[in-house]
Design an enzyme around this catalytic site. Structure first.
Site, mmCIF file in Angstrom:
data_model
loop_
_atom_site.group_PDB
_atom_site.id
_atom_site.type_symbol
_atom_site.label_atom_id
_atom_site.label_comp_id
_atom_site.label_asym_id
_atom_site.label_seq_id
_atom_site.Cartn_x
_atom_site.Cartn_y
_atom_site.Cartn_z
ATOM 1 N N SER A 1 24.927 15.268 1.679
ATOM 2 C CA SER A 1 26.340 14.953 1.199
ATOM 3 C C SER A 1 27.198 15.547 1.584
ATOM 4 O O SER A 1 28.190 15.943 0.766
ATOM 5 C CB SER A 1 26.188 14.536 -0.196
ATOM 6 O OG SER A 1 26.923 13.388 -0.555
ATOM 7 N N SER A 2 27.629 15.833 3.033
ATOM 8 C CA SER A 2 28.770 16.360 3.343
ATOM 9 C C SER A 2 29.953 15.418 3.127
ATOM 10 O O SER A 2 31.089 15.928 3.019
ATOM 11 C CB SER A 2 28.745 16.698 4.751
ATOM 12 O OG SER A 2 28.531 15.531 5.719
ATOM 13 N N GLY B 1 25.681 15.116 8.199
ATOM 14 C CA GLY B 1 24.651 14.094 8.230
ATOM 15 C C GLY B 1 23.479 14.391 8.065
ATOM 16 O O GLY B 1 22.610 14.064 8.527
ATOM 17 N N ALA B 2 23.204 15.512 7.028
ATOM 18 C CA ALA B 2 21.829 15.724 6.886
ATOM 19 C C ALA B 2 20.966 15.382 5.612
ATOM 20 O O ALA B 2 20.185 15.687 5.255
ATOM 21 C CB ALA B 2 21.585 17.290 6.941
ATOM 22 N N ASP C 1 26.295 11.184 -5.327
ATOM 23 C CA ASP C 1 26.776 12.425 -4.583
ATOM 24 C C ASP C 1 28.162 12.739 -5.298
ATOM 25 O O ASP C 1 28.364 14.158 -5.422
ATOM 26 C CB ASP C 1 27.127 11.735 -3.092
ATOM 27 C CG ASP C 1 25.880 11.587 -2.735
ATOM 28 O OD1 ASP C 1 24.611 11.534 -3.224
ATOM 29 O OD2 ASP C 1 25.792 10.891 -1.355
ATOM 30 N N HIS D 1 17.249 6.201 -4.613
ATOM 31 C CA HIS D 1 17.530 4.847 -4.371
ATOM 32 C C HIS D 1 17.616 4.354 -5.926
ATOM 33 O O HIS D 1 17.238 3.043 -6.103
ATOM 34 C CB HIS D 1 16.570 4.068 -3.680
ATOM 35 C CG HIS D 1 16.797 4.385 -2.168
ATOM 36 N ND1 HIS D 1 17.873 3.931 -1.568
ATOM 37 C CD2 HIS D 1 16.227 5.293 -1.274
ATOM 38 C CE1 HIS D 1 17.624 4.237 -0.264
ATOM 39 N NE2 HIS D 1 16.794 5.156 -0.087
ATOM 40 N N THR D 2 17.754 5.026 -6.919
ATOM 41 C CA THR D 2 18.142 4.501 -8.358
ATOM 42 C C THR D 2 19.361 4.287 -8.607
ATOM 43 O O THR D 2 19.589 3.709 -9.580
ATOM 44 C CB THR D 2 17.334 5.559 -9.314
ATOM 45 O OG1 THR D 2 17.967 7.022 -9.277
ATOM 46 C CG2 THR D 2 15.768 5.432 -9.083
HETATM 47 P P1 ADP Z 1 25.772 13.143 4.617
HETATM 48 O O1 ADP Z 1 26.790 12.922 3.683
HETATM 49 O O2 ADP Z 1 24.482 12.813 4.304
HETATM 50 O O3 ADP Z 1 26.093 14.584 5.418
HETATM 51 P P2 ADP Z 1 27.358 10.947 5.892
HETATM 52 O O4 ADP Z 1 26.998 10.201 7.142
HETATM 53 O O5 ADP Z 1 27.283 10.006 4.680
HETATM 54 O O6 ADP Z 1 26.312 11.969 5.919
HETATM 55 O O7 ADP Z 1 28.602 11.737 6.007
HETATM 56 C C1 ADP Z 1 28.932 12.369 7.290
HETATM 57 C C2 ADP Z 1 30.360 11.892 7.829
HETATM 58 O O8 ADP Z 1 31.378 12.609 6.672
HETATM 59 C C3 ADP Z 1 30.730 12.614 9.174
HETATM 60 O O9 ADP Z 1 30.402 11.797 10.080
HETATM 61 C C4 ADP Z 1 32.130 12.690 8.798
HETATM 62 O O10 ADP Z 1 32.804 11.448 9.569
HETATM 63 C C5 ADP Z 1 32.433 13.047 7.454
HETATM 64 N N1 ADP Z 1 32.509 14.493 7.427
HETATM 65 C C6 ADP Z 1 31.695 15.158 6.423
HETATM 66 N N2 ADP Z 1 31.976 16.314 6.377
HETATM 67 C C7 ADP Z 1 33.144 16.721 7.236
HETATM 68 C C8 ADP Z 1 33.953 17.619 7.735
HETATM 69 N N3 ADP Z 1 33.735 18.787 7.600
HETATM 70 N N4 ADP Z 1 35.050 17.324 8.583
HETATM 71 C C9 ADP Z 1 35.321 16.007 8.900
HETATM 72 N N5 ADP Z 1 34.421 15.086 8.677
HETATM 73 C C10 ADP Z 1 33.250 15.253 7.596
HETATM 74 MG MG MG Z 2 27.160 11.094 2.823
#
Ligand code: ADP
Ligand code: MG
Length: 415
Positions: free
Chosen positions: A139-140, A135-136, A195, A47-48
């Site tokens: 940073s997916s 969503g873990a 990220d 949070h920086t």
């Molecule tokens: P985090 O970045 O921590 O994993 P976020 O809520 O910021 O969580 O991002 C998750 C969202 O990003 C998913 O709900 C989806 O909308 C999108 N996303 C991430 N990876 C994929 C993927 N491989 N295919 C489709 N959507 C994705």
């Molecule tokens: Mg994210």
């Protein structure tokens, strides 16, 4: 005994083969190429980023793969192995904030932001597959945006990313800015820039010291194996409601405090000036208008941000001095500050941290935005399994969802 569940990273050749197969199945024929980008874990500095501060993430070996083909015209077709919605279609010229539903926003948002910046990005077909936990807090979302960004860079001749051997850091900062706009304005998620910066600008074997005041970076050697150590990531699988609202509320409180203190961001308050700043906030204001945080809350929020930035400096000084085995107390203090002053932890994150420390971790903290997501623990390399087993056991005993585990080594950026 509950056996820990491990999330392995794919070999790049496997990720490419998967995404090519998905592409051929849904669109027919061959893509023009495949690209990929990593998720990330943040060692310290939480949070920086939106306070102009410091953070210290590195790129995970877990990556999101895209196979892309230019089509000409203005239409985008998208499919993801992680989403059951089938092939989605979006018309690029119609993209604007609020117009794209769901996951395609993360991909077409990047194309939109590059077009807004004057780049000539047109229609394409894209297939996505990923081993980054969803969503873990790893940073997916940035992995997806940044894989798309380097694909567009190559396919539409933007010339920003450089080559694998010679990445162009300034160009990659430009791509990161487009990814941040995509996430903020098209996906509608109000995140800072950490990220996307590390996914594009990180370096294997290094953590990225990112200065969010000016976007400057320094690659800090980070080789835990050489010290007989490992970084265990614990995906708690916890998801809490109101996450977006809470994140926005923290940002708003920081902006409110900065305004009251007469500084552009909280970065301008250093550890020496903290006492005076907190006194100003405590005595000056009281409840400040509708929806504003009261003075006592502002004091705690500001104390977190300022002390957290100082902890990043302390952590980096230890890495520079080759004393990584001594960073544990800074990690523990970061967790306590996020839990007590910033109030973004939750039962699952606290339990993961406590159980890991009890099982012998040298330090542990929540990582990412909080309210669920992941925690990290610095452990002796030969204790990875024992610590993971102890955390899994603690979750089972508390009747919580089984967490998932991964071992994180500092890996390569988007390519
Ligand atoms: P985090 O970045 O921590 O994993 P976020 O809520 O910021 O969580 O991002 C998750 C969202 O990003 C998913 O709900 C989806 O909308 C999108 N996303 C991430 N990876 C994929 C993927 N491989 N295919 C489709 N959507 C994705
Ligand atoms: Mg994210």
């Amino acid at each position: 005994m509950t056996a820990p569940v491990w999330v392995g990273a794919w070999e790049p050749a496997d990720g490419e083969a998967r995404v090519r197969a998905l592409f051929a199945d849904r669109f027919g024929g061959e893509p023009d190429g495949t690209w990929s980008a990593p998720g990330r874990v943040n060692l310290i500095g939480e949070h920086t980023d939106y306070n102009g501060g410091l953070c210290l993430p590195f790129a995970l070996p877990h990556r999101t793969y895209v196979a892309v083909r230019r089509t000409g015209g203005d239409t985008v077709r998208l499919v993801s192995a992680q989403e059951s919605t089938g092939v989605r279609e979006v018309v690029l010229s119609e993209v604007a904030p609020g117009t794209v539903d769901g996951w395609p926003a993360y991909v077409v948002g990047v194309a939109w932001a590059l077009r807004e910046a004057g780049h000539d990005v047109g229609g394409f077909e894209v297939a996505v597959d990923s081993c980054v936990p969803y969503g873990a807090g790893l940073s997916s979302s940035a992995a997806l945006e940044c894989a798309a960004a380097v694909a567009f860079d190559a396919l539409f001749g933007l010339g920003l990313a450089g080559t694998g051997d010679a990445p162009d850091d300034a160009g990659r900062a430009t791509l990161a800015a487009a990814c941040i706009r995509a996430e903020n304005e098209i996906a509608g998620a109000s995140t800072g820039g950490m990220d996307q910066s590390v996914s594009l600008r990180g370096r294997a074997g290094h953590a990225l010291l990112l200065d969010c005041r000016d976007g400057g970076v320094r690659h800090v050697p980070f080789d835990l194996a050489a010290h007989g150590l490992a970084l265990l990531v614990i995906d708690t699988k916890a998801e809490h409601a109101l996450v977006d609202g809470q994140y926005a509320a923290r940002r708003a409180a920081c902006e409110q405090a900065a305004a009251l203190l007469g500084v552009p961001t909280l970065r301008e308050i250093d550890a020496d000036g903290l006492g005076d700043a907190l006194a100003t906030l405590a005595h000056g204001t009281g409840p400040v208008g509708d929806g504003s945080a009261d003075a006592e809350v502002l004091v705690r929020r500001v104390r977190h941000v300022v002390t957290e930035i100082a902890r990043v400096e302390e952590f980096v000084a230890l890495l520079d001095a080759d004393r990584v085995e001594e960073v544990g107390p800074a990690m523990d203090a970061s967790h306590a500050s996020l839990r007590d002053d910033y109030e973004v932890s939750c039962r699952e994150l606290d339990l993961a941290v406590e159980a890991a420390l009890e099982a012998g971790a040298l330090g542990a903290r929540m990582t990412g935005g909080g309210f669920g997501g992941s925690a990290i623990a610095l452990v002796r390399a030969d204790a990875v399994d024992t610590v993971a087993a102890a955390v899994a056991q603690a979750f089972a005993a508390a009747d919580l969802h089984a967490p998932a585990f991964l071992v994180a080594t500092a890996s390569a950026p988007a390519a």
